[in-house]
Design an enzyme around this catalytic site. Structure first.
Site, PDB file in Angstrom:
ATOM      1  N   LYS A  11      40.738  51.340  41.890  1.00  0.00           N
ATOM      2  CA  LYS A  11      40.442  50.528  40.700  1.00  0.00           C
ATOM      3  C   LYS A  11      39.857  51.418  39.599  1.00  0.00           C
ATOM      4  CE  LYS A  11      39.228  46.149  43.080  1.00  0.00           C
ATOM      5  NZ  LYS A  11      38.130  45.171  43.271  1.00  0.00           N
ATOM      6  N   ASP A  61      37.236  41.624  40.465  1.00  0.00           N
ATOM      7  CA  ASP A  61      37.640  40.925  41.680  1.00  0.00           C
ATOM      8  C   ASP A  61      39.112  40.573  41.499  1.00  0.00           C
ATOM      9  OD1 ASP A  61      36.835  40.049  44.285  1.00  0.00           O
ATOM     10  OD2 ASP A  61      37.154  38.012  43.593  1.00  0.00           O
TER      11      ASP A  61
HETATM   12  P1  ITT Z   1      35.512  46.018  45.724  1.00  0.00           P
HETATM   13  O1  ITT Z   1      35.309  44.559  46.097  1.00  0.00           O
HETATM   14  O2  ITT Z   1      34.445  46.942  46.247  1.00  0.00           O
HETATM   15  O3  ITT Z   1      35.772  46.229  44.248  1.00  0.00           O
HETATM   16  P2  ITT Z   1      38.028  45.718  47.163  1.00  0.00           P
HETATM   17  O4  ITT Z   1      39.204  46.648  47.290  1.00  0.00           O
HETATM   18  O5  ITT Z   1      37.510  45.059  48.405  1.00  0.00           O
HETATM   19  O6  ITT Z   1      36.864  46.543  46.439  1.00  0.00           O
HETATM   20  P3  ITT Z   1      38.490  43.058  46.079  1.00  0.00           P
HETATM   21  O7  ITT Z   1      37.376  42.456  46.864  1.00  0.00           O
HETATM   22  O8  ITT Z   1      38.685  42.681  44.647  1.00  0.00           O
HETATM   23  O9  ITT Z   1      38.398  44.663  46.073  1.00  0.00           O
HETATM   24  O10 ITT Z   1      39.822  42.801  46.899  1.00  0.00           O
HETATM   25  C1  ITT Z   1      41.045  42.968  46.295  1.00  0.00           C
HETATM   26  C2  ITT Z   1      42.111  43.178  47.351  1.00  0.00           C
HETATM   27  O11 ITT Z   1      43.365  43.147  46.675  1.00  0.00           O
HETATM   28  C3  ITT Z   1      42.025  44.533  48.034  1.00  0.00           C
HETATM   29  O12 ITT Z   1      42.637  44.451  49.296  1.00  0.00           O
HETATM   30  C4  ITT Z   1      42.835  45.415  47.105  1.00  0.00           C
HETATM   31  O13 ITT Z   1      43.379  46.548  47.770  1.00  0.00           O
HETATM   32  C5  ITT Z   1      43.917  44.442  46.666  1.00  0.00           C
HETATM   33  N1  ITT Z   1      44.308  44.773  45.310  1.00  0.00           N
HETATM   34  C6  ITT Z   1      43.654  44.453  44.165  1.00  0.00           C
HETATM   35  N2  ITT Z   1      44.279  45.009  43.115  1.00  0.00           N
HETATM   36  C7  ITT Z   1      45.307  45.679  43.612  1.00  0.00           C
HETATM   37  C8  ITT Z   1      46.290  46.492  43.053  1.00  0.00           C
HETATM   38  O14 ITT Z   1      46.321  46.768  41.763  1.00  0.00           O
HETATM   39  N3  ITT Z   1      47.207  47.035  43.859  1.00  0.00           N
HETATM   40  C9  ITT Z   1      47.184  46.805  45.185  1.00  0.00           C
HETATM   41  N4  ITT Z   1      46.287  46.078  45.810  1.00  0.00           N
HETATM   42  C10 ITT Z   1      45.353  45.526  45.026  1.00  0.00           C
END
Ligand code: ITT
Length: 215
Positions: A11, A61
């Site tokens: 991210k 998120d």
């Molecule tokens: P943080 O909460 O610490 O930011 P996280 O990866 O757990 O990290 P989220 O709780 O927002 O983030 O979960 C989002 C999920 O969706 C996570 O499995 C990501 O890998 C996926 N995701 C979000 N944006 C994405 C993207 O651009 N490409 C691929 N997967 C994505």
């Protein structure tokens, strides 16, 4: 300087590529409130992260929704990626005739000050207004400063596409199974993905506001 509060370096790489402002990753695992909508989780996360850091923060998120599976995995995307893995999510989608889906991201910004812009989102579409109002209404007493909820500004981005067999090795998370306009996210470089992705769209709205807002 903005702190991007996340455990996910993917991210941060996208935000760095997008924003002129310098972006530092702050690896703080803020308590994720169990909520069905991204805006509530992001707003709570931004308040908690600001209280932790004492400096301007953004929290993202995000998640993938598969239409034929009633929006699964949605708010549970991170958990599902971790426990099932993207291959098995693809296998679930593969059984369906219709494989459309969407990625959504909500970016929440908090710097402890009240900025005039809250709660009107830069995103003027209906959905954006709804999420901003929701997030404020949802503030609990422990998140109030001088009787006011810490202001949080929300920016949403959505990208619709198709769930496909994994292709490509760029990006992170579900990138290999999400196809937009013939290419999976994992087949795009960061700049190409940012130009059309859910996060790129949310970052664009954030950048537009951040550069012009009277904060
Ligand atoms: P943080 O909460 O610490 O930011 P996280 O990866 O757990 O990290 P989220 O709780 O927002 O983030 O979960 C989002 C999920 O969706 C996570 O499995 C990501 O890998 C996926 N995701 C979000 N944006 C994405 C993207 O651009 N490409 C691929 N997967 C994505």
């Amino acid at each position: 300087m903005i702190n991007f509060v996340t455990t996910n370096p993917g991210k941060v790489a996208e935000a760095r590529e997008y924003l002129d402002e310098s972006v530092e990753q702050l690896d703080f695992d803020y308590p994720e409130r169990q909520a069905a909508d991204l805006a509530t989780v992001a707003a709570h996360g931004a308040r908690a992260a600001y209280r932790h850091a004492g400096e301007p923060v953004i929290v993202d998120d995000s998640g993938l929704t598969i239409d034929a599976l009633d929006g699964f995995p949605g708010p549970y995307s991170s958990y599902v990626e971790d426990k099932l893995g993207i291959e098995r999510v693809w296998e679930l989608a593969e059984r369906e005739d219709e494989r459309s889906g969407a990625f959504r991201a909500v970016i929440a910004y908090c710097d402890g000050d009240s900025f005039e812009a809250t709660p009107d989102p830069v995103d003027t579409d209906r959905r954006g207004q709804d999420i901003a109002v929701e997030a404020r209404a949802d503030a609990t007493t422990d998140e109030q400063v001088d009787g006011e909820a810490l202001p949080v500004r929300l920016f949403e981005g959505v990208a619709r596409g198709q769930i496909v067999e994994p292709r490509g090795d760029g990006g992170f998370g579900f990138d290999p199974i999400f196809e937009y306009d013939g290419q999976t996210y994992a087949e795009m470089d960061t700049e190409e993905k940012n130009a059309i992705s859910h996060r790129g769209r949310a970052l664009a709205k954030f950048a537009e506001w951040y550069e012009t807002a009277d904060r």
